[in-house]
Design a protein around this motif. Structure first.
Motif, PDB file in Angstrom:
ATOM      1  N   GLN A 662      98.700  50.887   9.372  1.00 35.73           N
ATOM      2  CA  GLN A 662      98.614  49.449   9.165  1.00 35.73           C
ATOM      3  C   GLN A 662      98.000  49.043   7.835  1.00 35.73           C
ATOM      4  OE1 GLN A 662     100.121  47.455  11.218  1.00 35.73           O
ATOM      5  NE2 GLN A 662     100.750  49.250  12.336  1.00 35.73           N
ATOM      6  N   SER A 663      98.083  49.901   6.802  1.00 31.45           N
ATOM      7  CA  SER A 663      97.578  49.482   5.492  1.00 31.45           C
ATOM      8  C   SER A 663      98.247  48.180   5.102  1.00 31.45           C
ATOM      9  CB  SER A 663      97.891  50.548   4.440  1.00 31.45           C
ATOM     10  OG  SER A 663      97.134  51.703   4.674  1.00 31.45           O
ATOM     11  N   GLY A 664      97.464  47.202   4.747  1.00 29.26           N
ATOM     12  CA  GLY A 664      98.026  45.904   4.400  1.00 29.26           C
ATOM     13  C   GLY A 664      98.101  44.969   5.592  1.00 29.26           C
ATOM     14  N   MET A 665      97.823  45.494   6.801  1.00 30.00           N
ATOM     15  CA  MET A 665      97.853  44.618   7.968  1.00 30.00           C
ATOM     16  C   MET A 665      96.695  44.995   8.879  1.00 30.00           C
ATOM     17  SD  MET A 665     100.890  44.029  10.701  1.00 30.00           S
ATOM     18  CE  MET A 665     100.761  42.775  11.970  1.00 30.00           C
ATOM     19  N   PRO A 666      95.756  44.097   9.101  1.00 36.96           N
ATOM     20  CA  PRO A 666      94.600  44.455   9.903  1.00 36.96           C
ATOM     21  C   PRO A 666      94.969  44.659  11.362  1.00 36.96           C
ATOM     22  CG  PRO A 666      94.617  42.102   9.447  1.00 36.96           C
ATOM     23  CD  PRO A 666      95.739  42.700   8.653  1.00 36.96           C
ATOM     24  N   LEU A 667      94.134  45.386  12.067  1.00 33.57           N
ATOM     25  CA  LEU A 667      94.291  45.473  13.502  1.00 33.57           C
ATOM     26  C   LEU A 667      94.095  44.082  14.091  1.00 33.57           C
ATOM     27  CD1 LEU A 667      92.177  48.666  14.251  1.00 33.57           C
ATOM     28  CD2 LEU A 667      94.640  48.516  13.968  1.00 33.57           C
ATOM     29  N   LEU A 668      94.557  43.892  15.316  1.00 37.05           N
ATOM     30  CA  LEU A 668      94.383  42.594  15.968  1.00 37.05           C
ATOM     31  C   LEU A 668      92.897  42.239  16.012  1.00 37.05           C
ATOM     32  CD1 LEU A 668      96.900  43.107  18.897  1.00 37.05           C
ATOM     33  CD2 LEU A 668      97.195  41.572  16.955  1.00 37.05           C
ATOM     34  N   ARG A 669      92.589  41.032  15.581  1.00 33.65           N
ATOM     35  CA  ARG A 669      91.190  40.612  15.552  1.00 33.65           C
ATOM     36  C   ARG A 669      90.749  39.990  16.868  1.00 33.65           C
ATOM     37  NH1 ARG A 669      90.909  36.642  10.642  1.00 33.65           N
ATOM     38  NH2 ARG A 669      93.098  36.327  11.151  1.00 33.65           N
ATOM     39  N   PHE A 670      91.653  39.312  17.527  1.00 26.65           N
ATOM     40  CA  PHE A 670      91.268  38.515  18.694  1.00 26.65           C
ATOM     41  C   PHE A 670      91.884  39.021  20.000  1.00 26.65           C
ATOM     42  CE2 PHE A 670      91.653  35.266  15.120  1.00 26.65           C
ATOM     43  CZ  PHE A 670      90.347  35.482  14.692  1.00 26.65           C
ATOM     44  N   ALA A 671      93.149  39.393  19.975  1.00 24.52           N
ATOM     45  CA  ALA A 671      93.824  39.833  21.194  1.00 24.52           C
ATOM     46  C   ALA A 671      93.365  41.235  21.577  1.00 24.52           C
ATOM     47  CB  ALA A 671      95.336  39.799  21.006  1.00 24.52           C
ATOM     48  N   ASP A 672      93.336  41.509  22.860  1.00 26.37           N
ATOM     49  CA  ASP A 672      92.943  42.803  23.393  1.00 26.37           C
ATOM     50  C   ASP A 672      94.168  43.439  24.052  1.00 26.37           C
ATOM     51  OD1 ASP A 672      91.979  44.502  25.861  1.00 26.37           O
ATOM     52  OD2 ASP A 672      90.284  44.427  24.493  1.00 26.37           O
ATOM     53  N   LEU A 673      94.497  44.677  23.638  1.00 26.69           N
ATOM     54  CA  LEU A 673      95.741  45.296  24.097  1.00 26.69           C
ATOM     55  C   LEU A 673      95.737  45.617  25.582  1.00 26.69           C
ATOM     56  CD1 LEU A 673      96.695  47.688  21.158  1.00 26.69           C
ATOM     57  CD2 LEU A 673      97.448  45.363  21.613  1.00 26.69           C
ATOM     58  N   GLU A 674      94.583  45.752  26.193  1.00 23.80           N
ATOM     59  CA  GLU A 674      94.536  46.022  27.630  1.00 23.80           C
ATOM     60  C   GLU A 674      94.513  44.727  28.437  1.00 23.80           C
ATOM     61  OE1 GLU A 674      94.444  48.792  29.907  1.00 23.80           O
ATOM     62  OE2 GLU A 674      95.490  49.556  28.158  1.00 23.80           O
ATOM     63  N   ARG A 675      93.662  43.779  28.022  1.00 19.82           N
ATOM     64  CA  ARG A 675      93.463  42.569  28.825  1.00 19.82           C
ATOM     65  C   ARG A 675      94.538  41.512  28.607  1.00 19.82           C
ATOM     66  NH1 ARG A 675      87.436  40.490  28.198  1.00 19.82           N
ATOM     67  NH2 ARG A 675      88.085  40.412  26.011  1.00 19.82           N
ATOM     68  N   ASP A 676      95.215  41.580  27.452  1.00 17.20           N
ATOM     69  CA  ASP A 676      96.140  40.497  27.102  1.00 17.20           C
ATOM     70  C   ASP A 676      97.605  40.922  27.133  1.00 17.20           C
ATOM     71  OD1 ASP A 676      94.011  38.676  26.643  1.00 17.20           O
ATOM     72  OD2 ASP A 676      93.662  39.580  24.689  1.00 17.20           O
ATOM     73  N   VAL A 677      97.950  41.813  28.075  1.00 19.66           N
ATOM     74  CA  VAL A 677      99.331  42.306  28.178  1.00 19.66           C
ATOM     75  C   VAL A 677     100.306  41.153  28.400  1.00 19.66           C
ATOM     76  CG1 VAL A 677     100.910  43.764  29.490  1.00 19.66           C
ATOM     77  CG2 VAL A 677      98.603  44.563  29.010  1.00 19.66           C
ATOM     78  N   ALA A 678      99.953  40.231  29.286  1.00 17.18           N
ATOM     79  CA  ALA A 678     100.851  39.104  29.578  1.00 17.18           C
ATOM     80  C   ALA A 678     101.104  38.276  28.320  1.00 17.18           C
ATOM     81  CB  ALA A 678     100.249  38.228  30.682  1.00 17.18           C
ATOM     82  N   LEU A 679     100.063  38.071  27.504  1.00 14.58           N
ATOM     83  CA  LEU A 679     100.218  37.311  26.254  1.00 14.58           C
ATOM     84  C   LEU A 679     101.112  38.051  25.260  1.00 14.58           C
ATOM     85  CD1 LEU A 679      96.780  35.728  25.242  1.00 14.58           C
ATOM     86  CD2 LEU A 679      98.896  34.559  25.835  1.00 14.58           C
ATOM     87  N   ILE A 680     100.995  39.383  25.227  1.00 20.06           N
ATOM     88  CA  ILE A 680     101.837  40.183  24.329  1.00 20.06           C
ATOM     89  C   ILE A 680     103.301  39.975  24.678  1.00 20.06           C
ATOM     90  CG2 ILE A 680     102.467  42.538  23.640  1.00 20.06           C
ATOM     91  CD1 ILE A 680      99.503  43.311  24.145  1.00 20.06           C
TER      92      ILE A 680
END
Length: 715
Positions: A662-680
């Motif tokens: 992800q050089s040039g693109m930060p990791l997600l700052r706010f969303a959580d990959l486990e808790r926010d599956v429905a949002l993804i």
């Protein structure tokens, strides 16, 4: 004066850049980590230890003390009672002494702890106030910051950015989308998060702290939507580029399949067809081939390479470490030499004469296949007919490195990326959504299940004795010795079997090569000496393998182990991937608590490749940290690579899976990959709809979230 002002602005800009704030618009999205309650004052008499609170009092004394170390100590008292509080500063400036003079009224915020003279606060926030000075009406935000950039400065900058230009908070999404998803308006959400209203009820406060409040939901959705839009834009841009059409004629692939001593699994057949279809198209392939340890990715890569070579193109096969690249070289040379394909080998340690010869063979096109490390993309290496770039363990390479390799060709090459670290579903839906993914979900026949056991370092002597016995004895039927260190009181160590065939071979893995002053770990060099001495009387040969050895030394050691001349191979994690010795059926991992889950799973995959019953022993040092216990529990309970990857994501987050991708693109700052599956999932669907129905809104949304950060998003 003017020069000084410009310098100050530049300094501020540098500091803001360090926290990812490049434009005023970015301040709007620089959201608080947490909030402090400065809206009320706790009387000094009601201050309690182990609580975070704000109180107020009159400075009674303030002095520099020197025992046990230099510190500034201030005592404040309540005018209406005898209650007092000590303020202690181990790091302080003359301004502290100037402000905290006896008689000054001071307002203090911090964590109260028990001190020798009563309750105290170490390094509190404080300010001198007038009598009855008004309190803030809202919670005080605490932002991510950097050295030299105070919270007060950030609060002022953010407040100014929110009101200076209404466009910074205007809606980027269509009203219908916002309404259908039940989302807050963007302006309402960011204003709420930067300045929560006064007197929040307990339920709202908890939701705010846990980032489940509707205001947070809107920001998480927007962040995920921007990411999905950028990935889909990348895929669309890729579709407009042109790569060589690699049709092949089937002669080399047919010849290879006739010569290898195994039949492809159904999964390998399916994946080969998917890759072959991509190579026949003019659109550059960017396919991720993932499969668990031992699932047979290399033969699929070889078939893809031969299709490119049949089409008159060159192939580059890159691995992250020299020993892994060497393993691929051995295997592929063994397969391809019989079908008449010349392979050029390039690595950093190659002698100048051999390196020059390999570079000339590639530049002239004489060698259609290059295998190596990062040396493949260094200056001076030319592959004018490059048609396919294969990258093994792709997460270990940075974007710039993969781009450099791909761009070695005159036309854009197809890319096949391979990974033995399965990618959890949520990660695949987010950071890998721009790639086509092929899955080897079937293991080749002949793989035997691996039993995993946990053994304390306290039983080390028994462990060495058991390994020696396994190397010496022939046991046609598995037996469970009463004296085995794999039986006994520990539930995690019960039920293991001792035995196998004569000449069983053992990997014994260490995390370090030489002594470290900081980590008292068993090192490979020391362990090699220890085991050599322990097994000397038994005639058991012990080898040593690590990354600092010369290439010819590593090759000789590995050859001796493959031929069975060495029965125990002491190694660092250089044998993590790529090494294939079917007769090796025991793996001992020293200080397993120091390894990550992915590494443990990869190492365990080195055994179970033959007919002998295989055992992986995880030696651990007590006491274990909570995280180490979690990791060892997961690796003990399951051999499913995807479940291990999912648990690893929960324990460590996405960084290890992504590597430098992800050089040039930060990791997600706010969303959580486990808790926010429905949002993804919602964001993924919304991205498709938005690109189709309102591309202008999609572009506006992307600009808000990514601005000028898209250049290197994917490779």
């Amino acid at each position: 004066m003017r020069r000084k002002s410009v310098a100050a602005r530049n300094t501020l800009a540098d500091k803001l850049a360090r926290i990812g704030v490049l434009r005023d618009e970015d301040l709007v999205l620089h959201l608080p980590l947490r909030y402090e309650d400065h809206t009320r004052i706790v009387p000094l008499r009601d201050v309690r230890v182990d609580e975070t609170m704000q109180t107020e009092g009159i400075v009674k004394s303030a002095e520099i003390q020197y025992r046990p170390r230099r510190q500034f100590v201030c005592l404040i008292r309540d005018e209406r009672s005898d209650a007092s509080l000590v303020l202690r500063f181990f790091s302080f400036y003359p301004s502290h002494q100037k402000s905290l003079k006896p008689g000054a009224r001071v307002r203090v915020f911090g964590d109260v702890r028990a001190g020798y003279f009563g309750p105290e606060v170490v390094h509190p926030q404080f300010r001198v106030v007038a009598d009855d000075e008004a309190l803030p009406e809202q919670l005080t935000p605490v932002y991510p910051t950097t050295a030299g950039l105070s919270q007060d400065a950030l609060r002022k900058l953010t407040a100014r950015a929110l009101i200076a230009d209404v466009a910074r908070t205007e809606e980027t999404l269509p009203d219908e989308l916002v309404r259908r998803r039940g989302l807050w308006k963007f302006a309402d959400a960011v204003r709420f998060l930067h300045a929560p209203p006064p007197r929040l009820n307990a339920l709202t406060q908890r939701a705010l702290d846990a980032r489940t409040h509707p205001a947070w939901t809107r920001l998480k959705f927007d962040e995920l939507l921007a990411q999905q839009l950028s990935l889909k834009a990348h895929r669309k841009a890729r579709a407009s580029r042109r790569a060589p059409v690699l049709r092949g004629n089937g002669t080399l692939t047919k010849s290879l399949l006739e010569r290898v001593p195994f039949k492809l699994t159904r999964a390998q057949e399916r994946v080969w067809r998917e890759i072959a279809h991509d190579l026949r198209r003019a659109m550059p392939m960017q396919r991720l081939l993932q499969g668990d340890v031992g699932s047979g990715k290399t033969i699929v890569a070889a078939l893809a390479a031969l299709q490119a070579i049949e089409s008159g193109k060159q192939v580059a096969f890159m691995a992250p470490t020299e020993i892994l690249a060497e393993q691929h070289l051995r295997k592929l040379h063994g397969w391809l030499s019989d079908v008449g394909v010349e392979i050029a080998w390039l690595s950093g340690s190659l002698p100048a004469k051999k390196r020059r010869k390999a570079i000339e063979a590639l530049a002239s096109g004489e060698a259609p296949f290059a295998i190596g490390t990062h040396a493949l993309f260094q200056e001076g290496v030319a592959m004018p007919r490059l048609g396919l770039a294969i990258v093994d363990e792709q997460h270990r390479f940075g974007v710039a490195q993969r781009l450099a390799l791909r761009d070695k060709g005159v036309a854009e090459a197809h890319q096949l990326m391979m990974s033995a670290t399965p990618i959890p579903r949520t990660l695949a839906m987010t950071f890998y959504a721009d790639l086509d993914v092929s899955m080897l979900d079937e293991m080749p026949p002949g793989r035997t299940p691996v039993t995993t056991r946990l053994v304390s370092q306290k039983r080390r002597a028994e462990m060495i004795e058991w390994v020696g016995k396994a190397c010496r004895e022939r046991a046609a039927a598995p037996s469970q010795g009463a004296n085995s260190p794999l039986t006994g009181d520990s539930a995690a160590a019960q039920g293991a079997t001792v035995g196998g065939r004569q000449g069983r071979q053992v990997y014994w893995v260490c995390p370090l090569i030489e002594e470290s002053e900081k980590l008292e770990l068993q090192t490979a060099v020391a362990l090699h000496a220890e085991l050599t001495q322990a097994f000397a009387a038994s005639g058991i040969a012990v080898g040593l393998l690590h990354g600092r050895m010369k290439p010819d030394e590593k090759a000789a050691t590995m050859d001796a182990f493959v031929r069975g001349e060495l029965q125990v191979l002491v190694a660092t994690t250089v044998i993590e991937v790529g090494v294939d010795v079917p007769n090796a059926s025991i793996m001992v991992i020293e200080h397993a608590e120091r390894f990550g889950l992915a590494q443990l799973h990869q190492l365990r995959g080195r055994i179970g490749r033959g007919a002998a019953e295989s055992t992986c022993v995880l030696l651990f040092e007590e006491p274990l940290t909570y995280t180490a216990k979690q990791r060892l529990k997961v690796i003990y309970e399951t051999t499913d690579g995807f479940e291990i990857a999912r648990q690893d994501l929960v324990i460590r987050g996405p960084g290890e899976f992504l590597g430098a991708r992800q050089s040039g693109m930060p990791l997600l700052r706010f969303a959580d990959l486990e808790r926010d599956v429905a949002l993804i999932e919602q964001a993924r669907d919304a991205a498709d709809a938005l690109l189709q129905s309102d591309p202008a809104a999609a572009a506006k949304h992307l600009d808000r979230w990514l601005g000028g950060k898209q250049a290197f998003i994917k490779a």
